[in-house]
Write an enzyme that holds these catalytic residues in place. Structure first.
Site, PDB file in Angstrom:
ATOM      1  N   SER A 485       0.819  -1.211   0.000  1.00 43.48           N
ATOM      2  CA  SER A 485       0.000   0.000   0.000  1.00 43.48           C
ATOM      3  C   SER A 485       0.859   1.271   0.000  1.00 43.48           C
ATOM      4  O   SER A 485       1.516   1.569  -0.990  1.00 43.48           O
ATOM      5  CB  SER A 485      -0.958  -0.041   1.194  1.00 43.48           C
ATOM      6  N   ASP A 496      10.495   5.792  -9.853  1.00 46.39           N
ATOM      7  CA  ASP A 496      10.105   6.532 -11.052  1.00 46.39           C
ATOM      8  C   ASP A 496      10.886   7.834 -11.207  1.00 46.39           C
ATOM      9  O   ASP A 496      11.211   8.237 -12.330  1.00 46.39           O
ATOM     10  CB  ASP A 496       8.608   6.838 -11.013  1.00 46.39           C
ATOM     11  N   LYS A 510      -0.806  -4.439  -3.236  1.00 46.91           N
ATOM     12  CA  LYS A 510      -2.134  -3.932  -2.824  1.00 46.91           C
ATOM     13  C   LYS A 510      -2.275  -2.509  -3.333  1.00 46.91           C
ATOM     14  O   LYS A 510      -1.778  -1.560  -2.733  1.00 46.91           O
ATOM     15  CB  LYS A 510      -2.262  -3.985  -1.301  1.00 46.91           C
TER      16      LYS A 510
END
Length: 718
Positions: A485, A496, A510
């Site tokens: 999460s 990224d 998740k």
């Protein structure tokens, strides 16, 4: 470990179903070979309130769930199959004739799911409960005749997992299967040193306990099972809560603060440990593990444990909960067990989750390499937390992950003079979303951190608006399968942005958000949105794939989003413009080569790999011998290998080896009683390896000592 019989009972967690017409199911026989006079199961029936709730659930699923699907014959067939799987997942109660009797119900199920006609689903439920009682009565009848008949000299074997097996054709075939199951249960007890009298007493008490549980089933049990087979065809996180479960919604995330601190979920007939809450008693003790399955629960003032196989999740949680300072004893099937007859007893002293142990902590790793000393900062973040009440009161000193990490970073920079940073997110199951967003902001100038897409396909972008940066140097983020999460959002953003390397194993995956909606009868928890990285890829199902992979003991086939039936798939949307701080493509191969060379010579890693190989062998075992000599040799070999691994680890720590397997178990039990266990050795050397990877980065490219933005990414993620 001890060996105890754990015969299966049906999965009656939050799963269920609905049908159009009522077809009475007749011709139910006893199938018993012994005369046993016991109370029959009293059939349960649906209520008007449940029928109305079924209709509301159908509408909510079709019009507000993230997955767009309609209630048609194909979906009804999936619900039908799921319902049978959850009621008799191991296919040990129903026969093929029962399945054939159910077939007409399947044909009209689509309409019934929309209109709240529940009786046929209840008929299936009642038939299954009756079959379970027949099987338990058969087992009790066999025990009444004595266990001398269960000799273990043949070369027969027993299939461990029958979830994909064919249904037995008739009652006679089921009798033969249960004879094998009883022989396996008796053999497990004998290998544990129990006498025949003790075996009969233990197994009789166990089967009677399970029988009593079935006789206490009520209408809400059937409806909850029925509705969750239905909701589960959308995704595994969408589920129905009965009115009683609605009051205990927090059980799906953790036990109460005054408990053991474990996240639990239903897993067929068992209650399974998903993860341990950082700072909780179970985590501090280090005896309970993810994927352990709970067999029984015993209070400190009770002489006998309560068998909880087949119990609803909320009822198991009620037993485990208790006042601070009291002790609860769990009998569990360890995730590493060779079969379901192998159990372990763990006593845990209930306590409050210690918030200070959930707080971020810092340390410094010093590495001497080639005549140069590297000082690598370490920040361990067990969870993403925030004191919301203090924040709402306007307390300027309220506690949160981001505020604590900023303070720790200042100390590491100014007083510890670190060269690089390792952020440890292993076993961090998530928490406050805004804290993940703010934490990313400590390491970037400004920019988006995560995208959230809802059922209307509208995308909300969360972003860091603060141009200040708390740490602009190189960093490594450690993750594992239990990182979920909010942890995945942070790790994905760091990856990224090219802000650091992600090291470890694939994360949980998740990437969905649920909302709880009230019904006329209970509540519906429904998936309404999905997380996406700034590069466009979802964190759902796939999680975050590390740049440098380190294997883990955790079984990915049993823990993780992609291990769940009908988990929403990975997909991607448009990337959002974001900075790219460093391109690792020029150095990643060299970094991986250095890591592999170091690990190939590392005795701790070789030991970890040996343990992983051993566990994988156990997971691949599909059959167990019912021959006592063969079974004893097999068990002795398992114990020898476990002892070898444990002693090798003790040797690395400079400790005396255990003289026997029994001595090792006694040591573990003493640690459990003291409410603290060994530190997980995997953690220590992987943290050090994270430091070495950081040092490699500094050696390969000194420019990374002070990273500057190198461009902006606007393209779709590939």
């Amino acid at each position: 470990m001890k060996n105890i019989s754990t015969p299966s009972l049906p999965h009656v967690r939050n799963f269920a179903l609905g049908l159009l017409i009522s077809l009475p199911l007749t011709g139910i026989g006893t199938g018993l070979h012994a005369s046993v006079d016991r109370t029959a199961f009293e059939a349960v029936a649906p209520t008007i309130e449940q029928a109305r709730a079924n209709i509301l659930i159908s509408r909510q699923l079709q019009f507000t769930h993230l997955r767009d699907q309609t209630i048609n014959d194909e979906l009804a067939g999936e619900v039908f199959a799921d319902y049978l799987d959850y009621l008799d997942g191991q296919r040990i109660y129903l026969t093929q004739k029962d399945i054939d009797d159910f077939e007409p119900l399947k044909e009209s199920m689509g309409a019934s799911l929309r209109t709240g006609q529940l009786q046929p689903g209840f008929d299936i439920y009642n038939r299954v409960q009756t079959r379970i009682l027949e099987r338990l009565d058969y087992a009790l009848g066999q025990l009444e005749e004595g266990i001398g008949q269960f000799q273990s000299e043949s070369d027969e074997t027993l299939l461990l997992d029958r979830s994909k097996a064919d249904w037995e054709p008739d009652q006679e075939a089921l009798d033969q299967l249960w004879d094998k199951r009883l022989r396996n249960a008796v053999l497990g007890q004998r290998l544990n040193g129990s006498s025949d009298e003790e075996i009969i007493e233990v197994l009789t008490r166990r089967y009677e306990s399970q029988r009593k549980r079935i006789s206490q089933m009520r209408s809400e049990d059937a409806f909850q099972a029925y509705m969750n087979a239905f909701t589960g065809t959308w995704d595994p996180h969408t589920s129905y809560f009965s009115p009683r479960n609605s009051e205990n919604f927090n059980i799906n995330m953790s036990l109460s603060l005054e408990g053991i601190g474990a996240v639990l979920q239903s897993d067929n007939e068992y209650t399974k440990v998903v993860r341990l809450v950082p700072g909780g008693p179970a985590a501090r003790q280090s005896q309970l593990s993810p994927a352990d399955r709970i067999v029984s629960v015993k209070q400190e003032d009770e002489e006998e444990p309560t068998n909880v196989i087949g119990w609803r999740l909320d009822e198991v949680v009620d037993l485990i909960r208790g006042p601070r300072g009291s002790t609860v004893t769990l009998e569990v099937i360890p995730a590493t067990a060779s079969d379901e007859t192998v159990t372990r007893t763990i006593s845990i002293k209930r306590d409050k989750v210690k918030l200070e142990e959930q707080s971020a902590q810092s340390d410094v790793i010093e590495l001497d390499r080639n005549g140069e000393t590297y000082r690598i900062g370490l920040i361990d973040i067990p969870t993403f937390y925030a004191d919301f009440q203090a924040m709402q009161r306007g307390d300027p000193d309220y506690k949160s992950t981001t505020r604590d990490v900023r303070r720790l970073l200042e100390n590491l920079k100014e007083e510890r003079n670190i060269d690089g940073l390792v952020v440890d997110l292993r076993n961090n199951g998530g928490g406050a979303l805004h804290e993940a967003n703010d934490l990313v902001g400590l390491f970037i100038d400004q920019g988006p951190t995560v995208q959230i897409r809802g059922t209307d396909d509208q995308v909300q972008v969360l972003a860091d608006q603060d141009p200040s940066v708390a740490w602009d140097g190189p960093m490594v983020v450690l993750v594992n399968r239990m990182s979920a999460s909010a942890s995945e959002i942070f790790a994905g953003a760091i990856q990224d942005y090219g802000r650091g390397l992600v090291v470890g194993s694939q994360t949980f995956g998740k990437g969905t958000v649920q909302a709880v909606r009230s019904l006329n009868h209970g509540q519906l928890k429904i998936t309404q949105s999905k997380f996406y990285r700034v590069s466009g890829g979802s964190t759902q199902h796939r999680g975050v794939i590390p740049d440098i992979k380190i294997p883990s003991r955790i079984d990915n086939s049993r823990i993780g989003e992609d291990s769940l039936e009908r988990a929403l798939p990975w997909d991607q949307i448009e990337a959002v413009p974001h900075a790219r701080y460093f391109d690792f493509s020029n150095v990643i191969d060299d970094l991986r080569d250095r890591h592999q060379a170091r690990f190939s010579e590392n005795p701790e890693f070789r030991l970890l790999q040996k343990e992983i190989d051993f566990l994988e062998e156990q997971r691949e075992t599909t059959m167990v011998s019912l021959n006592e000599d063969k079974r004893r040799r097999y068990q002795n070999e398992l114990e020898r290998r476990q002892l070898t691994i444990a002693n090798a680890r003790r040797e690395l720590r400079g400790e005396e080896p255990f003289e026997s397997f029994e001595a090792m178990e006694e040591h573990q039990e003493q640690q459990a009683a003291a409410a603290h266990g060994n530190e997980d050795d995997e953690l220590d050397f992987i943290v050090r390896e994270g430091g070495h990877i950081m040092a490699d980065m500094l050696e390969l490219d000194r420019r990374m000592a002070t990273i500057l933005p190198s461009g902006t990414v606007t393209a779709r993620a590939q």
